[in-house]
Structure formats: C-alpha cells, structure tokens
Design a protein around this motif. Structure first.
Motif, PDB file in Angstrom:
ATOM      1  N   GLN A  61       0.814  -1.199   0.000  1.00 60.05           N
ATOM      2  CA  GLN A  61       0.000   0.000   0.000  1.00 60.05           C
ATOM      3  C   GLN A  61       0.858   1.263   0.000  1.00 60.05           C
ATOM      4  O   GLN A  61       0.476   2.281  -0.565  1.00 60.05           O
ATOM      5  N   TRP A  62       1.993   1.266   0.681  1.00 65.59           N
ATOM      6  CA  TRP A  62       2.913   2.416   0.657  1.00 65.59           C
ATOM      7  C   TRP A  62       3.937   2.170  -0.443  1.00 65.59           C
ATOM      8  O   TRP A  62       4.712   1.233  -0.381  1.00 65.59           O
ATOM      9  N   ALA A  63       3.899   3.032  -1.458  1.00 63.87           N
ATOM     10  CA  ALA A  63       4.744   2.780  -2.627  1.00 63.87           C
ATOM     11  C   ALA A  63       5.354   4.072  -3.147  1.00 63.87           C
ATOM     12  O   ALA A  63       4.837   5.164  -2.926  1.00 63.87           O
ATOM     13  N   TRP A  64       6.469   3.912  -3.850  1.00 59.68           N
ATOM     14  CA  TRP A  64       7.125   5.037  -4.503  1.00 59.68           C
ATOM     15  C   TRP A  64       6.508   5.343  -5.854  1.00 59.68           C
ATOM     16  O   TRP A  64       6.679   6.425  -6.390  1.00 59.68           O
ATOM     17  N   THR A  65       5.794   4.371  -6.418  1.00 56.02           N
ATOM     18  CA  THR A  65       5.349   4.504  -7.798  1.00 56.02           C
ATOM     19  C   THR A  65       4.018   5.214  -7.948  1.00 56.02           C
ATOM     20  O   THR A  65       3.632   5.549  -9.066  1.00 56.02           O
ATOM     21  N   ARG A  66       3.299   5.469  -6.864  1.00 53.24           N
ATOM     22  CA  ARG A  66       2.024   6.171  -6.987  1.00 53.24           C
ATOM     23  C   ARG A  66       2.151   7.577  -6.372  1.00 53.24           C
ATOM     24  O   ARG A  66       3.094   7.883  -5.672  1.00 53.24           O
ATOM     25  N   GLY A  67       1.157   8.410  -6.643  1.00 49.65           N
ATOM     26  CA  GLY A  67       1.144   9.764  -6.096  1.00 49.65           C
ATOM     27  C   GLY A  67       2.066  10.732  -6.814  1.00 49.65           C
ATOM     28  O   GLY A  67       2.440  11.764  -6.251  1.00 49.65           O
ATOM     29  N   ARG A  68       2.411  10.417  -8.057  1.00 50.66           N
ATOM     30  CA  ARG A  68       3.345  11.288  -8.772  1.00 50.66           C
ATOM     31  C   ARG A  68       2.721  12.644  -9.109  1.00 50.66           C
ATOM     32  O   ARG A  68       3.421  13.656  -9.150  1.00 50.66           O
ATOM     33  N   VAL A  69       1.416  12.665  -9.343  1.00 48.84           N
ATOM     34  CA  VAL A  69       0.744  13.937  -9.619  1.00 48.84           C
ATOM     35  C   VAL A  69       0.771  14.825  -8.379  1.00 48.84           C
ATOM     36  O   VAL A  69       1.040  16.030  -8.452  1.00 48.84           O
ATOM     37  N   VAL A  70       0.498  14.216  -7.212  1.00 50.13           N
ATOM     38  CA  VAL A  70       0.557  14.962  -5.953  1.00 50.13           C
ATOM     39  C   VAL A  70       1.972  15.483  -5.726  1.00 50.13           C
ATOM     40  O   VAL A  70       2.180  16.633  -5.324  1.00 50.13           O
ATOM     41  N   ALA A  71       2.964  14.649  -6.009  1.00 48.26           N
ATOM     42  CA  ALA A  71       4.359  15.067  -5.856  1.00 48.26           C
ATOM     43  C   ALA A  71       4.685  16.225  -6.790  1.00 48.26           C
ATOM     44  O   ALA A  71       5.396  17.167  -6.408  1.00 48.26           O
ATOM     45  N   ALA A  72       4.172  16.174  -8.012  1.00 45.86           N
ATOM     46  CA  ALA A  72       4.429  17.252  -8.962  1.00 45.86           C
ATOM     47  C   ALA A  72       3.840  18.573  -8.462  1.00 45.86           C
ATOM     48  O   ALA A  72       4.480  19.638  -8.562  1.00 45.86           O
ATOM     49  N   PHE A  73       2.623  18.518  -7.918  1.00 43.56           N
ATOM     50  CA  PHE A  73       2.012  19.729  -7.364  1.00 43.56           C
ATOM     51  C   PHE A  73       2.781  20.230  -6.140  1.00 43.56           C
ATOM     52  O   PHE A  73       2.863  21.438  -5.904  1.00 43.56           O
ATOM     53  N   ALA A  74       3.342  19.322  -5.380  1.00 43.39           N
ATOM     54  CA  ALA A  74       4.158  19.726  -4.229  1.00 43.39           C
ATOM     55  C   ALA A  74       5.399  20.486  -4.692  1.00 43.39           C
ATOM     56  O   ALA A  74       5.765  21.524  -4.124  1.00 43.39           O
ATOM     57  N   VAL A  75       6.035  19.986  -5.724  1.00 43.12           N
ATOM     58  CA  VAL A  75       7.225  20.663  -6.264  1.00 43.12           C
ATOM     59  C   VAL A  75       6.834  22.022  -6.845  1.00 43.12           C
ATOM     60  O   VAL A  75       7.548  23.024  -6.657  1.00 43.12           O
ATOM     61  N   LEU A  76       5.697  22.092  -7.536  1.00 42.54           N
ATOM     62  CA  LEU A  76       5.231  23.360  -8.096  1.00 42.54           C
ATOM     63  C   LEU A  76       4.953  24.373  -6.989  1.00 42.54           C
ATOM     64  O   LEU A  76       5.332  25.549  -7.094  1.00 42.54           O
ATOM     65  N   THR A  77       4.301  23.931  -5.919  1.00 39.19           N
ATOM     66  CA  THR A  77       4.011  24.818  -4.787  1.00 39.19           C
ATOM     67  C   THR A  77       5.298  25.324  -4.153  1.00 39.19           C
ATOM     68  O   THR A  77       5.417  26.509  -3.810  1.00 39.19           O
ATOM     69  N   ALA A  78       6.260  24.443  -4.006  1.00 35.27           N
ATOM     70  CA  ALA A  78       7.560  24.854  -3.465  1.00 35.27           C
ATOM     71  C   ALA A  78       8.214  25.894  -4.360  1.00 35.27           C
ATOM     72  O   ALA A  78       8.800  26.876  -3.882  1.00 35.27           O
ATOM     73  N   GLY A  79       8.109  25.694  -5.665  1.00 34.04           N
ATOM     74  CA  GLY A  79       8.685  26.652  -6.600  1.00 34.04           C
ATOM     75  C   GLY A  79       8.027  28.019  -6.506  1.00 34.04           C
ATOM     76  O   GLY A  79       8.703  29.051  -6.558  1.00 34.04           O
TER      77      GLY A  79
END
Length: 333
Positions: free
Chosen positions: A25-43
């Motif tokens: 259930q805890w994986a590196w391969t999912r949630g990439r869209v959420v991660a992208a928005f996190a990076v955008l927010t940081a930027g």
C-alpha cells in the motif's frame, strides 16, 4: 500429501498475506501527480519573485495570498496519505521547508517588551462606519501611544476628536488621514502621494514629528489607492505609483527614526510595496490578517519602521469597519 504441502508452502504463515498487502500500500510509484504539485508549490513559494508582473500583475496577485499556499500544502499532505505515496510525502518536504523559511518566524514566541517600546494602532475606520464613537473607544482601550486612522470623513471627524481627546491630547489630520498621540506633535504637513491619473481632490498622506521621551520620531500616515482583483488579474497601478511616491518621501526624511502606519492595500510580500519594504523593517512576529473583517485573507494594514524594529503585530477586535484594527509594538533602539 505432496500437493497439500505445496499448498501450505504457497500460503505461508497466517497473516503474512495481510502484511504483504500493507507493505504494497505504501509505494514510490504512486502519487506522482501529488508530488508534482508539491514541487510546483515549493517553486511558487521559493521563487515567487520570478512570476512575471507584466500581464495582469500575476506576481503581485500571487504574493498577496502567498501565505495561503500553506493550505495547499496541507491538502496535498492529505492526498499523499490517502494515496499512501512515499514519493509525494518526500516531495512535500520542499514546500514545507519553503513556507517555514518565509513565514515560520512569524509564529515564534513574542519577546518580552522593553522599557523603550512604543505601542501603536493602525486602523482604516471606513467612511461607512456607523459607530465612530464606539470605534474610537475600542482603539483607546488597547492603550496605544499612537493611533493612526484612515477614511476620516467630515461628519465623523469631530466624534473621533471628542472621544479621543482625554487620552490623546495631540492630533493632526490632513485630508482623510490622521494621527492621535499621547506625545506632542510638531511639523505636521500634507504628504503628496496622489497618482497622476486621479483628477478629483485626494489627500491621503500625512507626515508629522512625534516628540517621545526617547527622542523625535517621524511618523507617516498613509492610505494608498485600492486594488481590484479582476478576471484580467490585479489592478494595482495607482497603488504602485503611490507607494513609489511615499517611498521617495521616506528616503528623503532627515530624521533617523521613522514609523509608517497605514492602509497600504498590499501585503509586505507584494512587490508593489517594494519602494517601502526595501527601505523599512516589517513585523518580525505575528500574521495579523486584517481584511476583510468577515474573513480576513490578508494584512493590508501595515506598520513599518526605519532604524527601529516592529517587534510584534496583532489584530484587535472588530469595529464598525470592514478592516480589523492592528496593534504593533515598536522596539525603539
């Protein structure tokens, strides 16, 4: 019998299948869209100055509500938990670090007040305020040394003068802005911060000298033009021009210590106020979101200082205005 052994070997110990599901259930391969928005927010947090202002003043619009990107981070955190994404959680460290760097200091404990501190109150009282006497009493109850007011209309001005007279024997009013003081005021004069595009009478700036026990202080009271959020972006050209005129006046001020109190119609992050924030210190502690009263979204009522420190700023209870009053402690050096 061999078949039975093979079946048990494939199933493993009871409960192992559930543990395997939990690990998957805890994986590196999912949630990439959420991660992208996190990076955008940081930027956006870290490089908000890079957002162009040429079209619709989008940079200023972003900077007006910049602290609210913290809410975006919280939403992304909830989505990362929902998706059970390790990638998203790691990516969220970036906007958390950026937000903490920009605004975390405002949440730190307030230092103890010193013997030379000055308490000031800034309030746009609203030209539609139906209870000026109650507003004046509420501001006086905070026991400040100085009270700066904007949108002083002729019918209400005598009420403020009468109500504040006992505790604030000194005051100066120019146009629709004024300053009430416990200490003597001298050299009061109108400050011309009127944009060229405004044709009608418009007097929203005041400069005076406050003769405090700790030395003379130049006090500026200002009400910069309003801004409007439209479909095309932020309409703030008059505000920006007026801020530039005010910044030039403060730069030319001969007294070392300067305090600016006013409804500046902009946050301290907004680059439109750079002519002021580049020359003056802003509050070190406190958010004090002041507008609108019903649901404060931004602090556009400001207290800034030169050659001294704005140690803390906070809001006071609502009055009959659409702005909340703000009270600040000035740590005189």
């Amino acid at each position: 019998m061999p078949l039975l052994v093979r079946r048990w070997a494939g199933q493993g110990r009871p409960g192992d299948a559930g543990k395997g599901d939990a690990r998957r259930q805890w994986a590196w391969t999912r949630g990439r869209v959420v991660a992208a928005f996190a990076v955008l927010t940081a930027g956006l947090l870290a490089f908000h100055r890079a957002v162009p202002n040429a079209v619709g003043r989008l940079g200023s619009l972003l900077e007006t509500f910049l602290p609210w990107l913290g809410v975006v981070v919280l939403v992304l955190f909830a989505l990362a938990l929902l998706r059970r994404s390790v990638t998203a959680l790691v990516a969220l460290l970036l906007p958390v670090a950026a937000w903490t760097y920009l605004f975390g200091g405002l949440l730190l404990p307030v230092a103890e007040s010193g013997p030379h501190d000055l308490v000031v109150v800034q309030h746009n009282v609203s030209d539609e305020n139906t209870d000026p006497a109650g507003t004046a009493r509420a501001l006086s109850d905070a026991e400040p040394d100085l009270i700066a007011l904007q949108e002083l209309v002729p019918p209400a001005l005598p009420v403020y003068e009468k109500t504040l007279a006992a505790d604030y024997p000194y005051h100066a009013v120019r146009g629709t802005v004024g300053l009430w003081s416990k200490y003597p005021l001298t050299d009061a004069r109108l400050l011309d911060i009127k944009p060229r595009g405004i044709a009608e009478p418009w007097s929203r700036g005041l400069r005076t000298v406050v003769k405090t026990p700790h030395g003379d202080i130049a006090a500026y009271v200002a009400h910069l033009p309003s801004v409007r959020v439209r479909a095309s972006g932020l309409a703030s050209s008059w505000r920006d021009e007026s801020a530039g005129l005010l910044g030039k006046a403060i730069a030319a001020e001969p007294l070392k210590t300067v305090i600016l109190l006013g409804d500046l119609n902009g946050t301290v992050e907004d680059r439109g106020l750079a002519p002021l924030t580049s020359r003056m210190n802003v509050a070190e502690r406190g958010f004090a979101l002041s507008f609108p009263t019903a649901f404060p979204l931004a602090r556009i009522d400001q207290v800034m200082a030169r050659s001294t420190t704005v140690a803390h700023i906070r809001t006071l209870p609502a009055t009959g205005s659409d702005h909340l009053p703000v009270a600040a402690r000035i740590a005189l050096r």
